[in-house]
Design a protein around this motif. Structure first.
Motif, PDB file in Angstrom:
ATOM      1  N   SER A   1       0.386  -1.177   0.032  1.00  0.00           N
ATOM      2  CA  SER A   1      -0.320   0.312  -0.075  1.00  0.00           C
ATOM      3  C   SER A   1       1.169   1.241  -0.158  1.00  0.00           C
ATOM      4  O   SER A   1       1.701   1.153   1.087  1.00  0.00           O
ATOM      5  CB  SER A   1      -0.928   0.105   1.117  1.00  0.00           C
ATOM      6  OG  SER A   1      -1.331   1.156   1.145  1.00  0.00           O
ATOM      7  N   SER A   2       0.855   1.772  -1.219  1.00  0.00           N
ATOM      8  CA  SER A   2       1.285   3.263  -1.581  1.00  0.00           C
ATOM      9  C   SER A   2       1.246   3.878   0.068  1.00  0.00           C
ATOM     10  O   SER A   2       1.101   5.445  -0.185  1.00  0.00           O
ATOM     11  CB  SER A   2       1.569   3.839  -2.152  1.00  0.00           C
ATOM     12  OG  SER A   2       0.134   3.740  -3.002  1.00  0.00           O
ATOM     13  N   LEU A   3      -0.677   3.955   0.340  1.00  0.00           N
ATOM     14  CA  LEU A   3      -0.678   5.089   1.610  1.00  0.00           C
ATOM     15  C   LEU A   3      -0.836   4.836   2.915  1.00  0.00           C
ATOM     16  O   LEU A   3       0.020   5.613   3.529  1.00  0.00           O
ATOM     17  CB  LEU A   3      -2.060   4.869   1.605  1.00  0.00           C
ATOM     18  CG  LEU A   3      -3.673   5.981   2.474  1.00  0.00           C
ATOM     19  CD1 LEU A   3      -3.574   7.540   1.145  1.00  0.00           C
ATOM     20  CD2 LEU A   3      -4.635   5.171   2.528  1.00  0.00           C
ATOM     21  N   ASN A   4      -0.055   3.657   2.574  1.00  0.00           N
ATOM     22  CA  ASN A   4       0.432   3.333   4.240  1.00  0.00           C
ATOM     23  C   ASN A   4       2.214   4.309   4.237  1.00  0.00           C
ATOM     24  O   ASN A   4       1.986   4.013   5.591  1.00  0.00           O
ATOM     25  CB  ASN A   4       0.752   1.775   3.768  1.00  0.00           C
ATOM     26  CG  ASN A   4       1.049   1.111   5.546  1.00  0.00           C
ATOM     27  OD1 ASN A   4       1.707  -0.087   5.946  1.00  0.00           O
ATOM     28  ND2 ASN A   4       1.666   1.899   6.496  1.00  0.00           N
ATOM     29  N   VAL A   5       3.038   4.082   3.166  1.00  0.00           N
ATOM     30  CA  VAL A   5       3.733   5.079   2.895  1.00  0.00           C
ATOM     31  C   VAL A   5       3.679   6.375   3.336  1.00  0.00           C
ATOM     32  O   VAL A   5       4.426   6.701   4.594  1.00  0.00           O
ATOM     33  CB  VAL A   5       4.790   4.523   1.449  1.00  0.00           C
ATOM     34  CG1 VAL A   5       6.124   4.740   1.371  1.00  0.00           C
ATOM     35  CG2 VAL A   5       5.015   2.791   1.532  1.00  0.00           C
ATOM     36  N   MET A   6       2.672   6.665   3.131  1.00  0.00           N
ATOM     37  CA  MET A   6       2.387   8.252   2.706  1.00  0.00           C
ATOM     38  C   MET A   6       2.553   8.537   4.686  1.00  0.00           C
ATOM     39  O   MET A   6       2.843   9.399   4.782  1.00  0.00           O
ATOM     40  CB  MET A   6       1.719   8.342   1.876  1.00  0.00           C
ATOM     41  CG  MET A   6       1.532   8.242   0.330  1.00  0.00           C
ATOM     42  SD  MET A   6       0.048   9.216  -0.157  1.00  0.00           S
ATOM     43  CE  MET A   6       0.056   7.942  -1.407  1.00  0.00           C
ATOM     44  N   TYR A   7       1.681   7.701   5.139  1.00  0.00           N
ATOM     45  CA  TYR A   7       1.356   7.219   6.474  1.00  0.00           C
ATOM     46  C   TYR A   7       2.731   7.521   7.386  1.00  0.00           C
ATOM     47  O   TYR A   7       2.175   8.051   8.255  1.00  0.00           O
ATOM     48  CB  TYR A   7       0.272   6.205   6.892  1.00  0.00           C
ATOM     49  CG  TYR A   7      -0.144   6.119   8.025  1.00  0.00           C
ATOM     50  CD1 TYR A   7      -1.511   7.133   8.666  1.00  0.00           C
ATOM     51  CD2 TYR A   7       0.183   5.864   9.237  1.00  0.00           C
ATOM     52  CE1 TYR A   7      -1.839   6.743  10.056  1.00  0.00           C
ATOM     53  CE2 TYR A   7       0.206   6.164  10.722  1.00  0.00           C
ATOM     54  CZ  TYR A   7      -0.618   6.599  11.169  1.00  0.00           C
ATOM     55  OH  TYR A   7      -1.035   6.643  12.220  1.00  0.00           O
ATOM     56  N   ASP A   8       2.701   6.191   7.050  1.00  0.00           N
ATOM     57  CA  ASP A   8       4.643   6.229   7.641  1.00  0.00           C
ATOM     58  C   ASP A   8       5.437   7.262   7.720  1.00  0.00           C
ATOM     59  O   ASP A   8       5.959   7.816   8.989  1.00  0.00           O
ATOM     60  CB  ASP A   8       4.845   5.300   6.887  1.00  0.00           C
ATOM     61  CG  ASP A   8       4.545   3.611   7.799  1.00  0.00           C
ATOM     62  OD1 ASP A   8       3.730   3.932   8.447  1.00  0.00           O
ATOM     63  OD2 ASP A   8       5.231   2.860   7.691  1.00  0.00           O
ATOM     64  N   GLN A   9       5.581   8.108   6.263  1.00  0.00           N
ATOM     65  CA  GLN A   9       6.228   9.449   6.106  1.00  0.00           C
ATOM     66  C   GLN A   9       6.032  10.422   6.992  1.00  0.00           C
ATOM     67  O   GLN A   9       6.790  11.701   7.701  1.00  0.00           O
ATOM     68  CB  GLN A   9       6.476   9.532   5.006  1.00  0.00           C
ATOM     69  CG  GLN A   9       7.143   8.872   3.697  1.00  0.00           C
ATOM     70  CD  GLN A   9       8.790   8.583   4.194  1.00  0.00           C
ATOM     71  OE1 GLN A   9       8.927   8.241   4.903  1.00  0.00           O
ATOM     72  NE2 GLN A   9       9.382  10.270   4.384  1.00  0.00           N
ATOM     73  N   ILE A  10       4.514  10.729   7.194  1.00  0.00           N
ATOM     74  CA  ILE A  10       4.252  11.855   7.725  1.00  0.00           C
ATOM     75  C   ILE A  10       4.157  11.505   9.545  1.00  0.00           C
ATOM     76  O   ILE A  10       4.636  12.043  10.720  1.00  0.00           O
ATOM     77  CB  ILE A  10       2.218  12.027   8.135  1.00  0.00           C
ATOM     78  CG1 ILE A  10       3.470  13.172   5.864  1.00  0.00           C
ATOM     79  CG2 ILE A  10       1.916  12.950   8.508  1.00  0.00           C
ATOM     80  CD1 ILE A  10       1.412  13.410   5.727  1.00  0.00           C
TER      81      ILE A  10
END
Length: 431
Positions: free
Chosen positions: A102-111
């Motif tokens: 999930s790329s959404l998971n990657v974005m969440y992790d970055q934030i």
């Protein structure tokens, strides 16, 4: 038919009665149709079933460099997968990290990491008085959900056919150190299907943010999701443009195979500068020993290379193109010339953006729901689910079978006409 705003009160009353009768007919059909999310349909998922056969208990699960994909390790992804996804993202594989599904998971992790540990040595956001974020609107509700979850103040920025209003973006990021990022879906945007112009990409690369830890969250979710073979949008590659502009660390670029293979079993990736990669790896090593290398290998064996992936996406287009064209045709036939709505006609992606008359979206969606068609809730394309105009509706044509989709689009058109006519009729009576 005459435009609704040109009708007399009597003509509107007659039209309303006819529309109510038609709406009751749909109510009697007891429909159960779902146009709420941009999901691949059954036939699209079937396209990737061969991926389940490329690995078996007798298969060689070693990479070209000898890595055993069954075991621990390889934090940033196997080399073959980085080459494949790097080609998909138009980036050097050395600048790519491969994650889970999930790329959404990657974005969440970055934030999340930015909040707790900061970006490249800057103050963690949790220690700041205020954190703000730019949100092009209409936009992707799940993006907005992440920033809302972390308590980040979201600032709407109008989307134009060329991309976000860059005059506003440039002014805001240069003047406010609290602004730490902006959400972007630069190609076939969600929901309008717009692609950023060359000038917009170049202006992004040349931003002069007040915050040293400002990052562009460049979610290229639909980079190869064209509807047409010979009529496609093209996008300047943002990392190369940032490097040319002397801003190599400005962007995190995200992508995944979620709408290429299986949404629940794809692979996600992030591409960015060497400095950002070093910062991310330093934090990521405490989170995981490595992601699913067997799934990465499965993707590589299935597609072989970017040419195999491109050919695969042509098959996707053959399935969903008729659905987009059917919805657009039904809207043209039923709503064209009435002066009560407008909609986009994208060349790719997963959505059509529909703008009703101001103050009508919630009621249109409620009526559609009562008649058995589930839509994305009104307001979802704005931060905090608050569309100040109550007009934008995201239409997702991909999931329903074609005949069901046609029925849903016709019913939706009836709801648009009925709500619009009633609103104009009430306004006319008050005059």
């Amino acid at each position: 038919m005459k435009a609704y705003k040109e009708m007399t009160t009597e003509e509107l009353a007659t039209e309303i009665e006819a529309l109510k009768k038609e709406y009751r007919r749909y109510l009697s059909m007891e429909l159960q149709l779902d146009m709420s999310r941009g999901k691949p349909c059954f036939d699209q998922l079937d396209l990737s079933m061969g991926m389940m056969d490329v690995l078996s208990s007798s298969a060689d699960l070693s990479c070209e460099d000898g890595t055993d994909c069954r075991n621990y390790g390889v934090l940033g992804g196997i080399r073959e997968a980085k080459v494949l996804i790097g080609d998909m993202m138009e980036n050097n594989p050395d600048n790519v990290l491969i994650y889970g599904n999930s790329s959404l998971n990657v974005m969440y992790d970055q934030i999340s990491r930015s909040y707790t540990h900061g970006v490249m040595g800057n103050t963690p956001w949790c220690k700041l008085d205020k954190v703000k974020w730019l949100c092009p609107v209409p936009g992707y509700d799940r993006h907005f959900g992440i920033t809302e979850y972390f308590g980040i103040e979201m600032i709407p920025v109008p989307m134009l056919p060329t991309g976000p209003d860059m005059d506003m973006v440039e002014e805001l990021v240069a003047s406010d150190e609290a602004i730490k990022g902006i959400w972007c879906v630069p190609k076939y945007s969600n929901p309008q299907g717009y692609s950023y112009s060359d000038e917009t990409v170049r202006r992004f690369a040349r931003l002069k943010p007040a915050a040293r830890d400002f990052r562009i969250y460049w979610d290229n979710a639909y980079g190869i999701h064209h509807l047409y073979d010979h009529d496609q949008d093209y996008l300047i590659e943002i990392l190369a443009e940032c490097k040319r502009a002397g801003n190599p660390d400005l962007v995190y670029k995200f992508a995944s195979t979620s709408k290429i293979t299986f949404p629940g079993g794809g692979i996600a990736a992030l591409a960015t500068s060497p400095n950002n990669l070093e910062d991310i790896r330093r934090q990521l090593q405490h989170q995981t020993i490595g992601y699913d290398k067997i799934n990465q290998l499965r993707h590589v064996r299935f597609f072989k290379d970017i040419h195999g992936m491109t050919e695969h996406m042509r098959k996707h287009a053959d399935i969903i193109r008729p659905k987009f064209e059917a919805v657009e045709q039904i809207f043209d036939e039923n709503l064209g010339g009435l002066g009560i709505a407008s909609w986009t006609t994208p060349k790719g992606g997963y959505f059509i953006s529909f703008d009703a008359m101001e103050g009508c979206a919630k009621e249109i969606i409620d009526k559609a729901k009562k008649a058995g068609v589930k839509m994305t809730p009104a307001g979802s394309t704005w931060p905090y689910h608050n569309d100040p105009h109550d007009s934008n509706i995201r239409v997702a044509p991909t999931y329903p079978p074609l005949e069901d989709l046609k029925t849903a689009a016709k019913l939706f058109s009836v709801c648009v006409k009925l709500v619009s006519a009633q609103k104009l009729y009430e306004a006319a009576k008050e005059q």
